[in-house]
Scaffold this active site. Structure first.
Site, PDB file in Angstrom:
ATOM      1  N   ASP A 181       1.594  -0.918  16.051  1.00 14.73           N
ATOM      2  CA  ASP A 181       1.849  -1.739  14.852  1.00 14.73           C
ATOM      3  C   ASP A 181       2.252  -0.275  13.878  1.00 14.73           C
ATOM      4  OD1 ASP A 181       0.619  -3.914  15.066  1.00 14.73           O
ATOM      5  OD2 ASP A 181      -1.432  -3.666  14.597  1.00 14.73           O
ATOM      6  N   CYS A 205      -1.192  -5.657  11.982  1.00 10.03           N
ATOM      7  CA  CYS A 205      -1.893  -7.157  11.946  1.00 10.03           C
ATOM      8  C   CYS A 205      -2.733  -7.521  10.841  1.00 10.03           C
ATOM      9  CB  CYS A 205      -3.496  -6.631  13.019  1.00 10.03           C
ATOM     10  SG  CYS A 205      -4.387  -5.337  12.540  1.00 10.03           S
ATOM     11  N   CYS A 209      -7.768  -0.207  12.567  1.00  6.33           N
ATOM     12  CA  CYS A 209      -6.744  -0.281  11.652  1.00  6.33           C
ATOM     13  C   CYS A 209      -6.466   0.805  10.890  1.00  6.33           C
ATOM     14  CB  CYS A 209      -6.647  -1.806  11.612  1.00  6.33           C
ATOM     15  SG  CYS A 209      -6.809  -2.765  12.877  1.00  6.33           S
ATOM     16  N   CYS A 263      -1.343  -0.229  19.987  1.00  4.21           N
ATOM     17  CA  CYS A 263      -0.670  -1.891  19.716  1.00  4.21           C
ATOM     18  C   CYS A 263       0.621  -2.169  19.127  1.00  4.21           C
ATOM     19  CB  CYS A 263      -1.798  -2.304  18.153  1.00  4.21           C
ATOM     20  SG  CYS A 263      -1.814  -1.341  17.091  1.00  4.21           S
TER      21      CYS A 263
HETATM   22 FE1  FES Z   1      -3.321  -2.245  15.833  1.00  4.67          FE
HETATM   23 FE2  FES Z   1      -4.940  -3.542  13.855  1.00  4.67          FE
HETATM   24  S1  FES Z   1      -4.578  -3.907  15.832  1.00  4.67           S
HETATM   25  S2  FES Z   1      -3.423  -0.972  13.429  1.00  4.67           S
END
Ligand code: FES
Length: 130
Positions: free
Chosen positions: A37, A60, A104, A35
């Site tokens: 992140d 997120c 996450c 993702c």
């Molecule tokens: Fe990437 Fe939550 S979708 S850490």
């Protein structure tokens, strides 16, 4: 039933412990390749107690809520307890995350572990120099 618990929403809307600790004793940064992140955790440690923990999370809502809860869970705790913190404990403290968001919370576990590795590395280096 709501997708996210009240605790998740609370920690997402009013995250605790955001920011940077200057001259932190341990810093850990991890990312999720899928993702994109990123989570960064800063620790201040005195006599093996985590006296302060802060985070910067670019990601997120579940990652922000997980970082907020994780830092709350380890503040004031011995380093050994923080090392044992699992993403499952973070999820439980948040009263759950949807299954597709559990990954996450893994970022929080990994970032804390990395920050503690950094802390141990710096501490050992200091011991050698003194
Ligand atoms: Fe990437 Fe939550 S979708 S850490």
């Amino acid at each position: 039933m709501a997708l996210y618990s009240e605790k998740v929403m609370d920690h997402f809307r009013n995250p605790r412990n955001t920011g940077v600790i200057e001259n932190a004793d341990g810093v850990g940064e991890v990312g999720n390749a899928k993702c994109g992140d990123i989570m960064k955790i800063y620790l201040k440690v005195e006599e093996d107690i985590i006296v302060d923990a802060k985070f910067e999370t670019f990601g997120c809502g579940s990652a922000i809520a997980s970082s907020s809860m994780a830092t709350e869970l380890i503040k004031g705790k011995p380093v050994s307890e923080a090392l044992a913190l699992t993403n499952q404990a973070v999820v439980e403290a948040l009263d759950g995350l949807p299954p597709h968001k559990v990954h996450c919370s893994v970022l929080a576990e990994e970032a804390i572990r990395k920050a503690l590795q950094d802390y141990y590395g710096k501490r050992d280096a200091k011991d050698i120099c003194e």
